[in-house]
Motif scaffolding. Structure first.
Motif, PDB file in Angstrom:
ATOM      1  N   SER A 177       0.744  -1.404   0.177  1.00 59.23           N
ATOM      2  CA  SER A 177      -0.022  -0.187  -0.123  1.00 59.23           C
ATOM      3  C   SER A 177       0.905   1.139  -0.056  1.00 59.23           C
ATOM      4  N   GLY A 178       1.987   1.213   0.248  1.00 62.99           N
ATOM      5  CA  GLY A 178       2.977   2.382   0.416  1.00 62.99           C
ATOM      6  C   GLY A 178       2.528   3.233   1.615  1.00 62.99           C
ATOM      7  N   PHE A 179       2.311   2.509   2.782  1.00 62.71           N
ATOM      8  CA  PHE A 179       2.000   3.518   3.798  1.00 62.71           C
ATOM      9  C   PHE A 179       2.877   2.779   5.099  1.00 62.71           C
ATOM     10  N   VAL A 180       2.883   3.460   5.971  1.00 61.50           N
ATOM     11  CA  VAL A 180       3.795   3.226   7.308  1.00 61.50           C
ATOM     12  C   VAL A 180       2.339   3.020   8.377  1.00 61.50           C
ATOM     13  N   ALA A 181       2.196   1.871   8.882  1.00 54.99           N
ATOM     14  CA  ALA A 181       1.000   1.657   9.685  1.00 54.99           C
ATOM     15  C   ALA A 181       1.438   1.671  11.199  1.00 54.99           C
ATOM     16  N   VAL A 182       0.968   2.588  11.742  1.00 56.77           N
ATOM     17  CA  VAL A 182       0.961   2.772  13.438  1.00 56.77           C
ATOM     18  C   VAL A 182      -0.473   2.074  14.019  1.00 56.77           C
ATOM     19  N   SER A 183      -0.309   1.142  15.020  1.00 58.60           N
ATOM     20  CA  SER A 183      -1.719   0.784  15.693  1.00 58.60           C
ATOM     21  C   SER A 183      -1.372   0.590  16.904  1.00 58.60           C
ATOM     22  N   VAL A 184      -2.657   0.590  17.690  1.00 56.61           N
ATOM     23  CA  VAL A 184      -2.750   0.708  19.147  1.00 56.61           C
ATOM     24  C   VAL A 184      -3.547  -0.197  19.489  1.00 56.61           C
ATOM     25  N   SER A 185      -3.302  -1.467  19.968  1.00 56.07           N
ATOM     26  CA  SER A 185      -4.434  -2.531  20.284  1.00 56.07           C
ATOM     27  C   SER A 185      -4.620  -2.758  21.734  1.00 56.07           C
ATOM     28  N   ASP A 186      -5.901  -3.172  22.205  1.00 57.10           N
ATOM     29  CA  ASP A 186      -5.929  -3.534  23.846  1.00 57.10           C
ATOM     30  C   ASP A 186      -6.922  -4.691  23.620  1.00 57.10           C
TER      31      ASP A 186
END
Length: 549
Positions: free
Chosen positions: A466-475
């Motif tokens: 996709s050409g993106f940097v993904a930052v995720s926060v899960s709980d």
């Protein structure tokens, strides 16, 4: 079925402003064409009727053979004088009273016959010094002549038609029209001036005269006398001038048609704009705008964009009102507590052993109010159209680890655990402060809205596809309330339970979404999260190479 299709096509056409304008222009062109045609027809009619001849009369030969003299009232013969006599010299028809009075049966032998070869020639001469007129009755006889054709070396002879003039009779008249000599007018001693004019082929100074002898279908003899306008340069010029004056009438007629067409086009434009005017008035009065059936197809996009804009403005106004109400609510609670505790301390009603607790509570409430004000400032700053982020190319994974380390103490103080999975490099163009604020807000959101013991996982990775940097926060907490899932990123979008408990302001996720947008990315709630995770917020930022493109 076909009629319904035609009716539908007509309705569509009538809703088209282009079709209406084309109809007006077509009508305008038709009117101009009609004016030009009328002027041309009038000019042609004027020329056709100005110089009629015996050929014009012969066009009604079939009617004349049956004595239908009404055909001689043809408009092309309106400038002529006509009289018809039978074989006994009795007048059968006269075009007007003047023709009946001035064209007599006694003049018939003196008028040139249209079909016969006989004609008169009149010359002026001097006899014994006195002016006289010589009148000759002539006839034309045709004969064939063999003419040599070709060059000097020889060639074929050609037979051509020729004619010669023969004088059958003549007479000499003096200046007073007395017969002096000749065999032309046997038994006559003089001629009247009208008889002399008829011999010259002149009805009067402006008209020529000739006769036509014919038989009816029943074999009865008839003689028609035609006095037609004389063809000369002056008469022709008068007709041309009259035709020119008729042509000048086309100018005011064309101007009137132009004014009417311009008025029609202006009226169409005003009618096309009325639905927009009504929509504006409806919005001004706070009403609901319904789709307008009378809006032309060409303006439907403009009308839809306008109504969409007004809906957005209305939504923004309602959101602003809600924002003010929510801010007032979130500020009123801590300020009320601070005011109450301060009043109690000032009145000395707080036991000494409970005073430190009151002061700590006042400090916490003041800190919460200050944090809310900071969030409002950040939110309003990013919402401003002139706001521009300070973008730098950095390793997002490294910055995410720093933000997680900064938030670790807060997470552990709430009884939760924090996991970090951010392996680099994952380079992107970002505003470092906005990225840090976004990660901290997502971690804080997971702590505030969950019970102690929840696992929180912060991850960063680069998606090559996709050409993106993904930052995720899960709980692993209780998840997002479905009632607010669709509007989770809107300002102050919290559940009633969270608001009542003072758990969050509802601005954190709004700031995350806006920060992602100004950095060229997006933020969203992932609804397809795998166990054991119940909630996963994702912040996508374009890779440095994609952002450069």
């Amino acid at each position: 079925m076909r009629s319904r299709s035609l009716a539908g096509a007509l309705r569509v056409a009538t809703r088209s402003l282009t079709a209406r304008c084309l109809a007006v222009l077509a009508a305008y062109a038709f009117v101009l064409g009609a004016i030009a045609f009328a002027v041309g027809a009038a000019g042609e009619f004027l020329l056709a009727t100005a110089f009629p001849s015996m050929e014009t009369v012969l066009a009604h030969e079939g009617d004349l053979e049956h004595d239908r003299f009404g055909a001689l009232r043809d408009p092309e013969l309106s400038s002529c004088r006509i009289a018809v006599f039978d074989g006994d010299g009795a007048r059968l028809y006269a075009s007007d009273d003047v023709a009946a009075k001035k064209i007599r049966a006694s003049y018939l032998p003196l008028i040139n016959d249209y079909r016969e070869g006989l004609f008169y020639e009149v010359f002026s001469e001097q006899v014994d010094g006195e002016p006289c007129y010589r009148i000759m009755m002539c006839s034309a006889t045709e004969y064939d002549v063999l003419v040599e054709a070709g060059d000097a070396d020889g060639g074929a002879d050609v037979l051509v038609d020729a004619a010669y003039k023969r004088i059958d009779a003549q007479a000499l008249l003096d200046a007073d029209l007395n017969v002096l000599d000749g065999d032309l007018f046997s038994g006559r001693t003089s001629l009247s001036r009208r008889e002399f004019n008829f011999i010259k082929g002149m009805y009067d100074a402006r008209m020529s005269v000739e006769r036509l002898d014919y038989q009816t279908a029943d074999g009865d003899l008839r003689t028609l006398v035609l006095a037609a306008p004389l063809v000369n340069d002056a008469a022709y010029q008068r007709v041309v001038d009259d035709a020119g004056r008729i042509a000048l009438l086309a100018i005011p007629a064309g101007l009137i048609a132009t004014v009417v067409a311009a008025w029609g086009l202006a009226r169409l434009m005003r009618r096309a704009a009325r639905p927009l005017d009504r929509a504006i008035e409806t919005y001004r009065n706070g009403g609901e705008v319904t789709p307008a059936e009378q809006v032309p197809r060409e303006l439907m996009a403009t009308y839809d964009n306008f109504t969409d804009l007004m809906d957005r403005l209305r939504t923004a106004r309602l959101e602003r009102q809600q924002l003010i109400a929510d801010v007032s609510h979130d500020l009123k609670t801590p300020l009320t507590v601070i005011g109450g505790y301060a009043q109690a301390l000032a009145d000395g009603v707080v036991p000494p052993d409970k005073a430190p607790g009151y002061l700590r509570s006042m400090r916490d409430r003041a800190q919460a109010a200050g944090e809310l004000i900071d969030l409002l400032f950040s939110f309003s700053k990013m919402e401003h159209p002139a706001y521009e982020p300070h973008l730098l190319e950095i390793d997002v994974a490294c910055e995410v680890r720093r933000a997680a380390d900064e938030a670790r103490g807060q997470v552990e103080s709430t009884g939760c655990t924090l996991e970090v999975c951010a392996e680099g490099p994952a380079r992107a163009l970002v505003d470092v402060q906005l990225l840090r604020r976004s990660v901290l807000n997502l971690i804080d959101n997971a702590c505030v809205h969950n019970e102690p013991g929840v696992r929180i996982r912060v991850a960063c990775s680069r998606d090559e596809g996709s050409g993106f940097v993904a930052v995720s926060v899960s709980d692993t907490g209780k998840g997002v309330d479905p009632a607010i899932a669709e509007r989770i990123f809107e300002p102050f979008a919290t559940s009633d339970e969270a608001r009542a408990a003072g758990c969050g302001t509802g601005l954190g996720l709004s700031i995350v979404r806006r920060a992602a947008e100004v950095m060229g990315g997006r933020a969203y709630l992932d609804t397809a999260v795998d166990a054991p995770w119940s909630t996963r917020f994702v912040l996508e930022l374009p890779c440095a190479e994609e952002a450069d493109r």
